[in-house]
Write a protein that holds these residues in place. Sequence first.
Motif, PDB file in Angstrom:
ATOM      1  N   PRO A  15      -1.593   4.759  -5.902  1.00  0.00           N
ATOM      2  CA  PRO A  15      -1.821   4.110  -4.603  1.00  0.00           C
ATOM      3  C   PRO A  15      -1.657   2.598  -4.659  1.00  0.00           C
ATOM      4  O   PRO A  15      -1.188   1.993  -3.690  1.00  0.00           O
ATOM      5  N   TRP A  16      -2.029   1.968  -5.758  1.00  0.00           N
ATOM      6  CA  TRP A  16      -1.890   0.521  -5.880  1.00  0.00           C
ATOM      7  C   TRP A  16      -0.426   0.112  -5.795  1.00  0.00           C
ATOM      8  O   TRP A  16      -0.082  -0.877  -5.145  1.00  0.00           O
ATOM      9  N   GLN A  17       0.461   0.856  -6.449  1.00  0.00           N
ATOM     10  CA  GLN A  17       1.880   0.533  -6.417  1.00  0.00           C
ATOM     11  C   GLN A  17       2.485   0.784  -5.037  1.00  0.00           C
ATOM     12  O   GLN A  17       3.249  -0.030  -4.516  1.00  0.00           O
ATOM     13  N   ILE A  18       2.153   1.914  -4.438  1.00  0.00           N
ATOM     14  CA  ILE A  18       2.717   2.256  -3.129  1.00  0.00           C
ATOM     15  C   ILE A  18       2.226   1.292  -2.055  1.00  0.00           C
ATOM     16  O   ILE A  18       2.984   0.892  -1.171  1.00  0.00           O
ATOM     17  N   ALA A  19       0.952   0.912  -2.115  1.00  0.00           N
ATOM     18  CA  ALA A  19       0.409  -0.019  -1.117  1.00  0.00           C
ATOM     19  C   ALA A  19       1.101  -1.380  -1.201  1.00  0.00           C
ATOM     20  O   ALA A  19       1.313  -2.036  -0.170  1.00  0.00           O
ATOM     21  N   HIS A  20       1.469  -1.815  -2.387  1.00  0.00           N
ATOM     22  CA  HIS A  20       2.199  -3.078  -2.507  1.00  0.00           C
ATOM     23  C   HIS A  20       3.580  -2.975  -1.857  1.00  0.00           C
ATOM     24  O   HIS A  20       4.091  -3.966  -1.317  1.00  0.00           O
ATOM     25  N   GLY A  21       4.195  -1.803  -1.926  1.00  0.00           N
ATOM     26  CA  GLY A  21       5.470  -1.627  -1.236  1.00  0.00           C
ATOM     27  C   GLY A  21       5.335  -1.736   0.272  1.00  0.00           C
ATOM     28  O   GLY A  21       6.211  -2.282   0.959  1.00  0.00           O
ATOM     29  N   ILE A  22       4.218  -1.231   0.809  1.00  0.00           N
ATOM     30  CA  ILE A  22       3.968  -1.361   2.251  1.00  0.00           C
ATOM     31  C   ILE A  22       3.770  -2.823   2.632  1.00  0.00           C
ATOM     32  O   ILE A  22       4.197  -3.275   3.698  1.00  0.00           O
ATOM     33  N   LEU A  23       3.127  -3.594   1.761  1.00  0.00           N
ATOM     34  CA  LEU A  23       2.968  -5.034   2.012  1.00  0.00           C
ATOM     35  C   LEU A  23       4.313  -5.708   2.216  1.00  0.00           C
ATOM     36  O   LEU A  23       4.480  -6.513   3.140  1.00  0.00           O
ATOM     37  N   ALA A  24       5.300  -5.374   1.383  1.00  0.00           N
ATOM     38  CA  ALA A  24       6.574  -6.104   1.389  1.00  0.00           C
ATOM     39  C   ALA A  24       7.535  -5.581   2.439  1.00  0.00           C
ATOM     40  O   ALA A  24       8.076  -6.349   3.248  1.00  0.00           O
ATOM     41  N   LEU A  25       7.755  -4.269   2.484  1.00  0.00           N
ATOM     42  CA  LEU A  25       8.810  -3.694   3.318  1.00  0.00           C
ATOM     43  C   LEU A  25       8.296  -3.082   4.613  1.00  0.00           C
ATOM     44  O   LEU A  25       9.093  -2.548   5.393  1.00  0.00           O
ATOM     45  N   ARG A  26       6.983  -3.081   4.812  1.00  0.00           N
ATOM     46  CA  ARG A  26       6.389  -2.710   6.097  1.00  0.00           C
ATOM     47  C   ARG A  26       6.816  -1.300   6.532  1.00  0.00           C
ATOM     48  O   ARG A  26       6.761  -0.367   5.745  1.00  0.00           O
ATOM     49  N   ALA A  41      -5.697  -5.563   3.971  1.00  0.00           N
ATOM     50  CA  ALA A  41      -4.863  -6.762   4.158  1.00  0.00           C
ATOM     51  C   ALA A  41      -3.383  -6.397   4.155  1.00  0.00           C
ATOM     52  O   ALA A  41      -2.590  -6.957   4.927  1.00  0.00           O
ATOM     53  N   PHE A  42      -2.990  -5.452   3.295  1.00  0.00           N
ATOM     54  CA  PHE A  42      -1.598  -5.002   3.278  1.00  0.00           C
ATOM     55  C   PHE A  42      -1.213  -4.372   4.609  1.00  0.00           C
ATOM     56  O   PHE A  42      -0.110  -4.605   5.127  1.00  0.00           O
ATOM     57  N   TYR A  43      -2.107  -3.570   5.171  1.00  0.00           N
ATOM     58  CA  TYR A  43      -1.808  -2.922   6.454  1.00  0.00           C
ATOM     59  C   TYR A  43      -1.720  -3.954   7.576  1.00  0.00           C
ATOM     60  O   TYR A  43      -0.949  -3.783   8.523  1.00  0.00           O
ATOM     61  N   GLY A  44      -2.498  -5.026   7.450  1.00  0.00           N
ATOM     62  CA  GLY A  44      -2.390  -6.098   8.432  1.00  0.00           C
ATOM     63  C   GLY A  44      -1.054  -6.795   8.364  1.00  0.00           C
ATOM     64  O   GLY A  44      -0.472  -7.172   9.386  1.00  0.00           O
ATOM     65  N   MET A  45      -0.523  -6.994   7.163  1.00  0.00           N
ATOM     66  CA  MET A  45       0.798  -7.598   7.019  1.00  0.00           C
ATOM     67  C   MET A  45       1.888  -6.699   7.595  1.00  0.00           C
ATOM     68  O   MET A  45       2.876  -7.181   8.142  1.00  0.00           O
ATOM     69  N   ALA A  46       1.699  -5.385   7.484  1.00  0.00           N
ATOM     70  CA  ALA A  46       2.672  -4.444   8.036  1.00  0.00           C
ATOM     71  C   ALA A  46       2.551  -4.301   9.547  1.00  0.00           C
ATOM     72  O   ALA A  46       3.418  -3.671  10.172  1.00  0.00           O
ATOM     73  N   GLY A  47       1.511  -4.852  10.140  1.00  0.00           N
ATOM     74  CA  GLY A  47       1.344  -4.757  11.589  1.00  0.00           C
ATOM     75  C   GLY A  47       0.895  -3.388  12.049  1.00  0.00           C
ATOM     76  O   GLY A  47       1.204  -2.970  13.177  1.00  0.00           O
ATOM     77  N   ILE A  48       0.146  -2.654  11.232  1.00  0.00           N
ATOM     78  CA  ILE A  48      -0.378  -1.351  11.648  1.00  0.00           C
ATOM     79  C   ILE A  48      -1.462  -1.584  12.697  1.00  0.00           C
ATOM     80  O   ILE A  48      -2.391  -2.354  12.464  1.00  0.00           O
ATOM     81  N   PRO A  49      -1.383  -0.944  13.859  1.00  0.00           N
ATOM     82  CA  PRO A  49      -2.340  -1.239  14.943  1.00  0.00           C
ATOM     83  C   PRO A  49      -3.754  -0.764  14.621  1.00  0.00           C
ATOM     84  O   PRO A  49      -3.976   0.036  13.707  1.00  0.00           O
ATOM     85  N   LEU A  50      -4.703  -1.268  15.400  1.00  0.00           N
ATOM     86  CA  LEU A  50      -6.117  -0.962  15.159  1.00  0.00           C
ATOM     87  C   LEU A  50      -6.442   0.511  15.369  1.00  0.00           C
ATOM     88  O   LEU A  50      -7.360   1.037  14.733  1.00  0.00           O
ATOM     89  N   ASP A  51      -5.736   1.192  16.243  1.00  0.00           N
ATOM     90  CA  ASP A  51      -6.048   2.593  16.536  1.00  0.00           C
ATOM     91  C   ASP A  51      -5.255   3.579  15.678  1.00  0.00           C
ATOM     92  O   ASP A  51      -5.285   4.783  15.947  1.00  0.00           O
ATOM     93  N   HIS A  52      -4.551   3.081  14.693  1.00  0.00           N
ATOM     94  CA  HIS A  52      -3.789   3.981  13.820  1.00  0.00           C
ATOM     95  C   HIS A  52      -4.762   4.826  13.003  1.00  0.00           C
ATOM     96  O   HIS A  52      -5.727   4.318  12.434  1.00  0.00           O
ATOM     97  N   LYS A  53      -4.494   6.123  12.877  1.00  0.00           N
ATOM     98  CA  LYS A  53      -5.424   7.069  12.266  1.00  0.00           C
ATOM     99  C   LYS A  53      -4.971   7.448  10.859  1.00  0.00           C
ATOM    100  O   LYS A  53      -3.792   7.629  10.601  1.00  0.00           O
ATOM    101  N   PHE A  54      -5.967   7.553   9.970  1.00  0.00           N
ATOM    102  CA  PHE A  54      -5.754   8.012   8.606  1.00  0.00           C
ATOM    103  C   PHE A  54      -6.714   9.172   8.345  1.00  0.00           C
ATOM    104  O   PHE A  54      -7.883   9.127   8.748  1.00  0.00           O
ATOM    105  N   LYS A  55      -6.233  10.168   7.647  1.00  0.00           N
ATOM    106  CA  LYS A  55      -7.098  11.273   7.242  1.00  0.00           C
ATOM    107  C   LYS A  55      -7.906  10.857   6.027  1.00  0.00           C
ATOM    108  O   LYS A  55      -7.375  10.321   5.055  1.00  0.00           O
TER     109      LYS A  55
END
Length: 509
Positions: free
Chosen positions: A153-164, A221-235
């Motif tokens: 998860p640490w590696q994948i989350a960093h990819g979301i930070l960069a490429l959104r 913080a990574f999700y904030g950089m990707a612009g994921i909205p506040l109402d986005h749902k995660f299981k």
Amino acid sequence: MNSRLTHHLWIRCSTLIVFTTAIQAACEVHADPGPKLLQPNLSSQPVRILQKKKTQLQAEAPLVARKPNLGIEARKPNLIVEDSKNIAPDQKTKMKGTPEPKPFPGIAKNPTAPMKKPMAPKVPEIVDPLDRLVDEAIEVSHRRMLSTNVHTPWQIAHGILALRWEYTLYQNKKQVRAIDWISTGPNFRGRPWFITTPKGGKGHPFTEPYAFEGHPNQFLAFYGMAGIPLDHKFKAGEKTITIADMIRNAKAEVNTDEEITWTLWAFSRYLPWNTEWVSDRGEQWSMETLVRVQMQSEPTKSACGGTHGLFALASAVNNYVKDQKHLRGTWLEANMRVRQYIEYARSMQNRDGSFSANYFAGPEYSNDVNKRVSTTGHTLEFIMEGLPQNRLNEQWVRNAVTRIARDLIDHKKQPLEPGGMYHAIDSLVIYRERSRPQYAEELDLLAKQRNFAKPEPSTPIPGYSQQFLNQQQQKAAQYNNQSRYQQYQNNSNQYRSRQARRRSFSRFR
């Protein structure tokens, strides 16, 4: 006698002037008139005066001769005039002004409904070669795809930070969007990505190096950089949490015993600058308090050379400036800290454009591409967030952007450490967002509308919120029984004076 001579002199001068004028008029009538300027015939065109205001830069720019238009389109009016003999008389009256062009062969008179415009944005003409280099580096980095059943998860989350939203993964030999996949509630080594808490939810805490969140609220913080909205749902096991739930939990858990860098980073993306709240410990917190606490940390003693903390400060200052025109108090001090370390990085920049491999502790150059990409990428990421817009085109900045892009392109087949590499890519993405904002916005919209294979949800693992609640209660009880906490409650003035001394030391660092 003098008056008589004056009268005769005046008569002679007048006669000479009249005679000279008559001779000049006769010469103009009978002599060759010489070359004259051609003047357009404006009798058949309506008189219309166009006024165009020029800016100061246009007025000072040198005049350049325009090249003649020698294309086919420039000769169309002549062809239409030649064919005007075959036009009906009743239509000629309509064409006294500008004649209407005839349709080209093969085009229907009554065309069908227009086709839908393509979703892809119109790529603007790239004038600056650096923009082309940046696009190529980002495109090459897209091909470094991770796998859902291999990487952490640490590696994948960093990819979301960069490429959104453009970031994709391999799942069972299918290409899936990373944000869609993590929303299904995946797990890693028997533990879920997200857990539920009494106040909402959060990313799974750190268990082992490079597995889950290395710092509190890092993934948020990574999700904030990707612009994921506040109402986005995660299981999260059998339950569902949103970004708003994670923010509510982060507010409840914030404290001075743990690092608040990523909390400030995430809040500056999601919350207004004047947000205030009370934590579970009964402490008053605000965005300004987070900035003050972050100012107390020494960059040279923090992770990744303190670049993450400086990025969080710059992001918070930018959030403040959006609503307030003037910087005051803590916000002014934070802005001074950001500008100070930007100049530190510039003063220790190497000749090839890379920044110091020792961050802000001193100058250093590294031949190791992994270390060079990581250190220069982290530093440039902070600079891209804190540098004023009018300095974005300075040569030293362009040299650093070129160095990162070249390293990513030239070593595209060499394995690179994911953390430093993705922070370096993020610096290029922010540079493109600031240098070409409209194009970057269209790319982001296109990435959100693209269709990928639907991710396969993994076997749900309970979010063990009750277990986490018991752990939180035990931690709170231990914290309340500590003498340091009681001393803070009883001797608040002494505590504030100690904090003031720390701030004064860091202020003049």
